[in-house]
Design a protein around this motif. Structure first.
Motif, PDB file in Angstrom:
ATOM      1  N   VAL A 199      70.086  67.576  65.683  1.00  0.00           N
ATOM      2  CA  VAL A 199      70.584  69.138  65.968  1.00  0.00           C
ATOM      3  C   VAL A 199      71.855  69.259  65.665  1.00  0.00           C
ATOM      4  CG1 VAL A 199      70.497  71.133  67.505  1.00  0.00           C
ATOM      5  CG2 VAL A 199      68.766  69.076  67.316  1.00  0.00           C
ATOM      6  N   SER A 200      72.076  70.170  64.566  1.00  0.00           N
ATOM      7  CA  SER A 200      73.347  70.618  64.113  1.00  0.00           C
ATOM      8  C   SER A 200      74.078  70.957  65.283  1.00  0.00           C
ATOM      9  CB  SER A 200      73.506  71.775  63.030  1.00  0.00           C
ATOM     10  OG  SER A 200      74.713  72.014  62.694  1.00  0.00           O
ATOM     11  N   GLY A 201      75.612  70.247  65.363  1.00  0.00           N
ATOM     12  CA  GLY A 201      76.320  70.661  66.507  1.00  0.00           C
ATOM     13  C   GLY A 201      76.482  69.740  67.653  1.00  0.00           C
ATOM     14  N   ILE A 202      75.063  68.789  67.700  1.00  0.00           N
ATOM     15  CA  ILE A 202      75.157  67.835  68.797  1.00  0.00           C
ATOM     16  C   ILE A 202      75.303  66.421  68.362  1.00  0.00           C
ATOM     17  CG2 ILE A 202      73.348  66.800  70.365  1.00  0.00           C
ATOM     18  CD1 ILE A 202      71.989  69.330  70.606  1.00  0.00           C
ATOM     19  N   GLY A 203      76.613  65.879  68.750  1.00  0.00           N
ATOM     20  CA  GLY A 203      76.634  64.555  68.314  1.00  0.00           C
ATOM     21  C   GLY A 203      76.441  63.572  69.634  1.00  0.00           C
ATOM     22  N   PRO A 204      76.548  62.212  69.414  1.00  0.00           N
ATOM     23  CA  PRO A 204      76.100  61.252  70.405  1.00  0.00           C
ATOM     24  C   PRO A 204      76.588  61.826  71.842  1.00  0.00           C
ATOM     25  CG  PRO A 204      76.684  60.227  68.410  1.00  0.00           C
ATOM     26  CD  PRO A 204      77.222  61.904  68.144  1.00  0.00           C
ATOM     27  N   ARG A 205      77.976  61.983  72.004  1.00  0.00           N
ATOM     28  CA  ARG A 205      78.401  62.260  73.393  1.00  0.00           C
ATOM     29  C   ARG A 205      77.745  63.478  74.272  1.00  0.00           C
ATOM     30  NH1 ARG A 205      80.981  58.237  76.097  1.00  0.00           N
ATOM     31  NH2 ARG A 205      82.736  57.076  74.709  1.00  0.00           N
ATOM     32  N   VAL A 206      77.690  64.480  73.089  1.00  0.00           N
ATOM     33  CA  VAL A 206      76.794  65.732  73.936  1.00  0.00           C
ATOM     34  C   VAL A 206      75.313  65.289  74.280  1.00  0.00           C
ATOM     35  CG1 VAL A 206      76.268  68.140  73.373  1.00  0.00           C
ATOM     36  CG2 VAL A 206      78.361  67.288  72.554  1.00  0.00           C
ATOM     37  N   ALA A 207      74.808  64.687  73.301  1.00  0.00           N
ATOM     38  CA  ALA A 207      73.546  64.143  73.510  1.00  0.00           C
ATOM     39  C   ALA A 207      73.224  63.227  74.903  1.00  0.00           C
ATOM     40  CB  ALA A 207      72.857  63.463  72.458  1.00  0.00           C
ATOM     41  N   LEU A 208      74.482  62.473  74.979  1.00  0.00           N
ATOM     42  CA  LEU A 208      74.359  61.585  76.084  1.00  0.00           C
ATOM     43  C   LEU A 208      74.639  62.506  77.492  1.00  0.00           C
ATOM     44  CD1 LEU A 208      74.174  58.613  75.879  1.00  0.00           C
ATOM     45  CD2 LEU A 208      76.757  58.368  76.640  1.00  0.00           C
ATOM     46  N   GLY A 209      75.661  63.314  77.386  1.00  0.00           N
ATOM     47  CA  GLY A 209      75.675  64.384  78.350  1.00  0.00           C
ATOM     48  C   GLY A 209      74.263  65.260  78.828  1.00  0.00           C
ATOM     49  N   ILE A 210      73.728  65.583  77.796  1.00  0.00           N
ATOM     50  CA  ILE A 210      72.491  66.393  77.876  1.00  0.00           C
ATOM     51  C   ILE A 210      71.251  65.256  78.811  1.00  0.00           C
ATOM     52  CG2 ILE A 210      70.359  67.151  76.927  1.00  0.00           C
ATOM     53  CD1 ILE A 210      72.163  68.011  74.392  1.00  0.00           C
ATOM     54  N   LEU A 211      71.167  64.031  78.488  1.00  0.00           N
ATOM     55  CA  LEU A 211      70.333  63.273  79.298  1.00  0.00           C
ATOM     56  C   LEU A 211      70.940  62.792  80.513  1.00  0.00           C
ATOM     57  CD1 LEU A 211      69.026  60.845  76.163  1.00  0.00           C
ATOM     58  CD2 LEU A 211      67.793  62.771  77.427  1.00  0.00           C
ATOM     59  N   SER A 212      72.065  63.063  80.722  1.00  0.00           N
ATOM     60  CA  SER A 212      72.830  62.741  82.006  1.00  0.00           C
ATOM     61  C   SER A 212      72.631  63.955  82.852  1.00  0.00           C
ATOM     62  CB  SER A 212      74.265  62.489  82.068  1.00  0.00           C
ATOM     63  OG  SER A 212      75.057  63.409  81.649  1.00  0.00           O
ATOM     64  N   GLY A 213      72.415  65.272  82.262  1.00  0.00           N
ATOM     65  CA  GLY A 213      72.100  66.419  83.275  1.00  0.00           C
ATOM     66  C   GLY A 213      70.698  66.771  83.396  1.00  0.00           C
ATOM     67  N   GLY A 214      69.772  66.093  82.797  1.00  0.00           N
ATOM     68  CA  GLY A 214      68.307  66.355  82.900  1.00  0.00           C
ATOM     69  C   GLY A 214      67.581  65.241  82.320  1.00  0.00           C
ATOM     70  N   ASN A 215      66.389  64.895  83.007  1.00  0.00           N
ATOM     71  CA  ASN A 215      65.652  63.805  82.450  1.00  0.00           C
ATOM     72  C   ASN A 215      64.896  64.336  81.177  1.00  0.00           C
ATOM     73  OD1 ASN A 215      62.933  64.869  83.502  1.00  0.00           O
ATOM     74  ND2 ASN A 215      63.783  64.590  85.491  1.00  0.00           N
ATOM     75  N   PRO A 216      64.336  63.400  80.405  1.00  0.00           N
ATOM     76  CA  PRO A 216      63.678  63.921  79.311  1.00  0.00           C
ATOM     77  C   PRO A 216      62.646  64.904  79.544  1.00  0.00           C
ATOM     78  CG  PRO A 216      63.824  61.532  79.261  1.00  0.00           C
ATOM     79  CD  PRO A 216      64.370  61.845  80.686  1.00  0.00           C
ATOM     80  N   ASP A 217      62.014  64.839  80.928  1.00  0.00           N
ATOM     81  CA  ASP A 217      60.614  65.692  80.808  1.00  0.00           C
ATOM     82  C   ASP A 217      61.244  67.040  81.074  1.00  0.00           C
ATOM     83  OD1 ASP A 217      58.539  64.217  80.780  1.00  0.00           O
ATOM     84  OD2 ASP A 217      57.980  63.919  82.722  1.00  0.00           O
ATOM     85  N   THR A 218      62.323  67.120  81.769  1.00  0.00           N
ATOM     86  CA  THR A 218      62.812  68.419  82.078  1.00  0.00           C
ATOM     87  C   THR A 218      63.735  69.149  80.904  1.00  0.00           C
ATOM     88  OG1 THR A 218      64.830  67.738  83.131  1.00  0.00           O
ATOM     89  CG2 THR A 218      62.981  68.238  84.580  1.00  0.00           C
TER      90      THR A 218
END
Length: 206
Positions: A77-96
């Protein structure tokens, strides 16, 4: 490219683990390194995204194939790098996270670390039809877990972190107990991923 590593946990920090694979220590950045805590005597498998850029070669690691696959979808997704993607997964599990995208729940997505309204809209537009097989059956509109409602007013990141911890297998009783020590360590504007990492550290310490 490295797809997974199997070895022993040699070291653990708040952002990464060091995995010993036949005498070689690999530094692997993880959404929640403490999910591997207490497994130093075991052989563990960490699913890897091998990221190469001009100035660095980095390893991002996950406890499941689902996390690995969702991470790879997110960084497309444009604008989402590895660090942001990592933060997304730390803030919510894949299902949510997947459920939020399917349900176009911008309110939930913008509470994830590093995600503003435009990025949330882009996530929905780019990924809504590309997440088949990645869960997302969880409802984001279920009642808040018992004991969490009063906490939401004081630290907004805690209820979401709590849900992520429950998805990792921790009981409400354990989470109520850890909150007693955690509440003095977090600020009212602390990101969800930071709250979750601090909670995992306390849970690991017992």
């Amino acid at each position: 490219m490295i797809d997974y590593l199997r070895g022993q946990l040699a070291h653990l920090e708040t952002e990464y683990i060091v995995l010993d694979v036949q005498g070689i220590g690999y530094r692997v950045f993880c959404p929640n390194p403490y999910v591997f805590a207490g497994k130093s005597e075991e052989t563990i498998t960490v699913y890897i995204h091998h990221h190469v850029r001009e100035d660095a070669i980095l390893l991002y690691g996950f406890s499941s194939r689902e996390e690995q696959k969702l991470f790879r979808k997110l960084i497309d997704v444009s604008g989402i790098g590895p660090r942001v993607a990592l933060g997304i997964l730390s803030g919510g599990n894949p299902d949510t996270v997947v459920a939020a995208i399917h349900q176009e729940n911008i309110t939930f997505l913008t509470k994830l670390p590093g995600i503003g309204k435009k990025t949330a809209q882009r996530m929905i537009l780019d990924l809504k039809d590309k997440l088949e097989g990645l869960g997302g059956t969880a409802s984001l509109f279920d009642p808040v877990p018992a004991g969490a409602s009063a906490l939401q007013d004081s630290v907004p990141g805690w209820p979401e972190a709590r849900e992520g911890l429950r998805a990792l297998g921790y009981t409400d009783a354990e989470l109520d107990q850890v909150w007693k020590n955690l509440k003095d360590q977090v600020g009212v504007d602390e990101p969800v991923d930071s709250v979750m990492k601090k909670a995992l550290k306390l849970l690991y310490a017992g």
